[in-house]
Write a protein that holds these residues in place. Structure first.
Motif, short mmCIF file in Angstrom:
data_model
loop_
_atom_site.label_atom_id
_atom_site.label_comp_id
_atom_site.label_asym_id
_atom_site.label_seq_id
_atom_site.Cartn_x
_atom_site.Cartn_y
_atom_site.Cartn_z
N PHE A 1 0.75 -1.26 -0.05
CA PHE A 1 -0.06 -0.18 0.03
C PHE A 1 0.96 1.31 0.11
CE2 PHE A 1 -2.54 3.28 2.42
CZ PHE A 1 -3.50 3.41 1.36
N ILE A 2 2.07 1.21 0.60
CA ILE A 2 2.82 2.68 0.97
C ILE A 2 3.51 2.57 -0.65
CG2 ILE A 2 4.96 3.34 1.87
CD1 ILE A 2 3.74 2.26 4.46
N ALA A 3 4.08 1.59 -1.04
CA ALA A 3 4.63 1.64 -2.35
C ALA A 3 3.81 2.32 -3.45
CB ALA A 3 5.31 0.19 -2.78
N TRP A 4 2.37 1.52 -3.37
CA TRP A 4 1.51 2.21 -4.32
C TRP A 4 1.17 3.53 -4.24
CZ3 TRP A 4 -4.24 2.37 -3.01
CH2 TRP A 4 -5.11 2.23 -4.45
N ILE A 5 1.13 4.04 -2.91
CA ILE A 5 0.79 5.57 -2.85
C ILE A 5 2.14 6.36 -3.45
CG2 ILE A 5 0.62 7.40 -0.97
CD1 ILE A 5 -1.91 5.65 -1.38
N VAL A 6 3.27 5.91 -3.18
CA VAL A 6 4.43 6.70 -3.34
C VAL A 6 4.91 6.61 -4.87
CG1 VAL A 6 7.18 6.70 -3.10
CG2 VAL A 6 5.67 6.51 -1.13
N ILE A 7 4.58 5.47 -5.46
CA ILE A 7 4.76 5.40 -6.87
C ILE A 7 3.75 6.23 -7.71
CG2 ILE A 7 5.14 3.82 -8.74
CD1 ILE A 7 6.70 2.11 -6.86
N GLY A 8 2.49 6.11 -7.25
CA GLY A 8 1.48 6.57 -7.75
C GLY A 8 1.72 8.09 -7.64
N GLY A 9 2.05 8.61 -6.57
CA GLY A 9 2.40 10.07 -6.69
C GLY A 9 3.40 10.58 -7.53
N ILE A 10 4.61 9.57 -7.56
CA ILE A 10 5.71 10.22 -8.39
C ILE A 10 5.23 10.05 -9.85
CG2 ILE A 10 7.82 9.33 -9.66
CD1 ILE A 10 8.46 8.43 -6.49
N LEU A 11 4.22 9.26 -10.10
CA LEU A 11 3.75 8.96 -11.55
C LEU A 11 2.86 9.89 -11.87
CD1 LEU A 11 3.38 5.17 -12.03
CD2 LEU A 11 5.04 6.67 -12.87
N VAL B 1 -4.95 2.78 -13.35
CA VAL B 1 -6.29 1.89 -13.57
C VAL B 1 -6.59 2.02 -15.07
CG1 VAL B 1 -8.82 1.49 -13.05
CG2 VAL B 1 -7.08 1.91 -11.43
N LEU B 2 -6.59 3.22 -15.65
CA LEU B 2 -7.19 3.59 -16.86
C LEU B 2 -6.05 2.64 -17.90
CD1 LEU B 2 -8.90 5.12 -18.88
CD2 LEU B 2 -7.04 7.11 -18.80
N GLY B 3 -4.59 3.03 -17.54
CA GLY B 3 -3.73 2.30 -18.35
C GLY B 3 -3.90 0.69 -18.36
N GLY B 4 -4.11 0.26 -17.26
CA GLY B 4 -4.38 -1.04 -16.88
C GLY B 4 -5.70 -1.66 -17.90
N PHE B 5 -6.57 -0.99 -17.82
CA PHE B 5 -7.65 -1.40 -18.76
C PHE B 5 -7.54 -1.14 -20.33
CE2 PHE B 5 -10.82 -0.15 -15.37
CZ PHE B 5 -10.87 -1.64 -14.97
N ILE B 6 -6.64 -0.15 -20.63
CA ILE B 6 -6.53 0.19 -22.13
C ILE B 6 -5.30 -0.67 -22.77
CG2 ILE B 6 -6.15 1.91 -23.93
CD1 ILE B 6 -7.88 3.88 -21.89
N LEU C 1 5.40 0.40 -15.06
CA LEU C 1 5.48 2.03 -14.98
C LEU C 1 5.26 2.70 -15.96
CD1 LEU C 1 8.44 1.85 -12.66
CD2 LEU C 1 6.33 2.19 -11.97
N GLY C 2 5.66 2.26 -17.28
CA GLY C 2 5.24 3.16 -18.45
C GLY C 2 3.92 3.09 -18.86
N VAL C 3 3.26 1.99 -18.78
CA VAL C 3 1.76 1.78 -18.78
C VAL C 3 0.94 2.70 -17.82
CG1 VAL C 3 -0.17 0.20 -18.78
CG2 VAL C 3 1.80 -0.34 -20.07
N SER C 4 1.50 2.77 -16.50
CA SER C 4 0.80 3.73 -15.51
C SER C 4 1.08 5.01 -16.03
CB SER C 4 1.30 3.15 -14.16
OG SER C 4 0.97 1.92 -14.02
N LEU C 5 2.04 5.52 -16.21
CA LEU C 5 2.42 6.80 -16.61
C LEU C 5 1.61 7.15 -17.67
CD1 LEU C 5 4.12 9.66 -16.31
CD2 LEU C 5 5.89 8.44 -17.82
N VAL C 6 1.54 6.41 -18.87
CA VAL C 6 0.74 6.79 -20.02
C VAL C 6 -0.73 6.92 -19.71
CG1 VAL C 6 0.12 5.85 -22.36
CG2 VAL C 6 2.34 5.90 -21.74
#
Length: 89
Positions: free
Chosen positions: A3-13, A41-46, A66-71
């Motif tokens: 959960f912490i990694a998810w929050i930190v990496i989500g914030g950076i992205l 989530v959007l990148g995960g679906f598309i 990470l690239g998919v999540s950033l896009v």
């Protein structure tokens, strides 16, 4: 720990996506985290099914995910800009 990694990496992205879309001055830390996570989530679906990778929401922290999540975060900000301003930016 996930959960912490998810929050930190989500914030950076989310922060990187806001820099790409030039909305960094308008967003705070909380909105960067939200944009990063919803963008994943959007990148995960598309994109993830086309590329064959996961996202940060799946606990996959590879470069491809990470690239998919950033896009996905950039696409999310483009959609928000389009709806709010009538242009992508």
């Amino acid at each position: 720990m996930h959960f912490i990694a998810w929050i930190v990496i989500g914030g950076i992205l989310g922060w990187l996506a806001s820099i790409v879309m030039r909305t960094n001055e308008q967003q705070g830390l909380f909105l960067n985290v939200v944009v990063g996570i919803i963008g994943a989530v959007l990148g995960g679906f598309i994109l993830a099914p086309m590329i064959g990778t996961g996202t940060i929401n799946d606990g996959d922290y590879s470069l491809a995910s990470l690239g998919v999540s950033l896009v996905g975060a950039v696409v999310l900000l483009a959609i928000v800009n389009l709806l709010r301003r009538g242009r992508v930016r």
